[in-house]
Design a protein around this motif. Sequence first.
Motif, short mmCIF file in Angstrom:
data_model
loop_
_atom_site.label_atom_id
_atom_site.label_comp_id
_atom_site.label_asym_id
_atom_site.label_seq_id
_atom_site.Cartn_x
_atom_site.Cartn_y
_atom_site.Cartn_z
N LYS A 112 62.46 53.18 5.41
CA LYS A 112 63.22 52.87 4.21
C LYS A 112 64.56 52.19 4.51
O LYS A 112 65.27 51.84 3.57
N GLY A 113 64.88 52.01 5.78
CA GLY A 113 66.21 51.54 6.12
C GLY A 113 66.32 50.11 6.61
O GLY A 113 67.40 49.68 7.01
N TRP A 114 65.21 49.36 6.57
CA TRP A 114 65.26 47.98 7.04
C TRP A 114 66.30 47.17 6.26
O TRP A 114 66.57 47.43 5.09
N ASP A 115 66.87 46.18 6.93
CA ASP A 115 67.75 45.24 6.22
C ASP A 115 67.02 44.69 4.99
O ASP A 115 65.82 44.37 5.07
N THR A 116 67.74 44.61 3.87
CA THR A 116 67.27 44.10 2.56
C THR A 116 66.44 45.12 1.79
O THR A 116 65.96 44.81 0.70
N PHE A 117 66.27 46.34 2.31
CA PHE A 117 65.39 47.32 1.65
C PHE A 117 66.09 48.12 0.55
O PHE A 117 65.52 49.09 0.05
N CYS A 118 67.32 47.74 0.17
CA CYS A 118 67.98 48.44 -0.94
C CYS A 118 68.59 47.43 -1.92
O CYS A 118 69.82 47.32 -2.03
N PRO A 119 67.76 46.69 -2.65
CA PRO A 119 68.29 45.87 -3.73
C PRO A 119 68.99 46.76 -4.76
O PRO A 119 68.48 47.85 -5.11
#
Length: 271
Positions: free
Chosen positions: A171-178
């Motif tokens: 859940k922590g990849w870059d871009t994974f929290c729009p």
Amino acid sequence: MKYCRYLSDGVAQYALVEERDGLLWAVQSMAPPEEDLAACLAALNQPADRAFTPTPLANLSLLPPVTPSKIICIGRNYREHAAELGNEVPKEPLLFLKPPSSLLAPGGTVKMPALSKRVDYEGELAIVIGQRCSHLSPAEDPLDYIRGYTIVNDVTARDIQKSDGQWTRGKGWDTFCPVGPIVSDEIDPLDGDPVTVTTRLNGQVKQNGSTADLIFPLDFLLRYISASITLEPGDLIPTGTPAGVGPVQTGDTVEVEITGLGVLKNSFSAE
């Protein structure tokens, strides 16, 4: 109050937001919140009476409206979502972290990692903390610590999440929290005014859940989290996703909509 954060001449700016004829408009500049130190420093070099032209949010280069020190997420907080993935309903809130490096602006592109064979959308209502909160007592009003609410897509590499056994990488990849497009205190899901979280994949409704169905309500979550983790201004708490999660493919577009908070729209592409 509703506000957005956007990029202008290479500098992060903040503006108050109003709804006009069904569209969100930035209508007036505002001082940056205390936790966005870079924007606060930049504001010192700008004239206090600088002109502001009201502008539709669609015409701005929007940024994530938050700059959190941490993103504390709640897993399996809707019964039907827990069931659809074959999981039991948790007896206590299931907490996990996304790093701030996972933040993505409205309209940005989620990069799906080559290591994952399944990346899912998860539309969520998120709390934005307004003041330092530690060991919130039963006698204290959680509203005193909430600045407002926003929308999050808790993007998840589902196969990585399952194979790792813990959720940080999946859940922590870059871009994974729009997140975004705005922060607003003009909705009231805490005091019995539930909101509906609707997620569309390429225009087709996939999730349509109400915060009335949360297993652990928002006030309980703040007390539970702050008992062990001090919450700072700007911290972000996505509160869980309804049933209906599913995979995305390269070229897909996901929209998460919550009345009063607008629509968070992002596209997906291969890394």
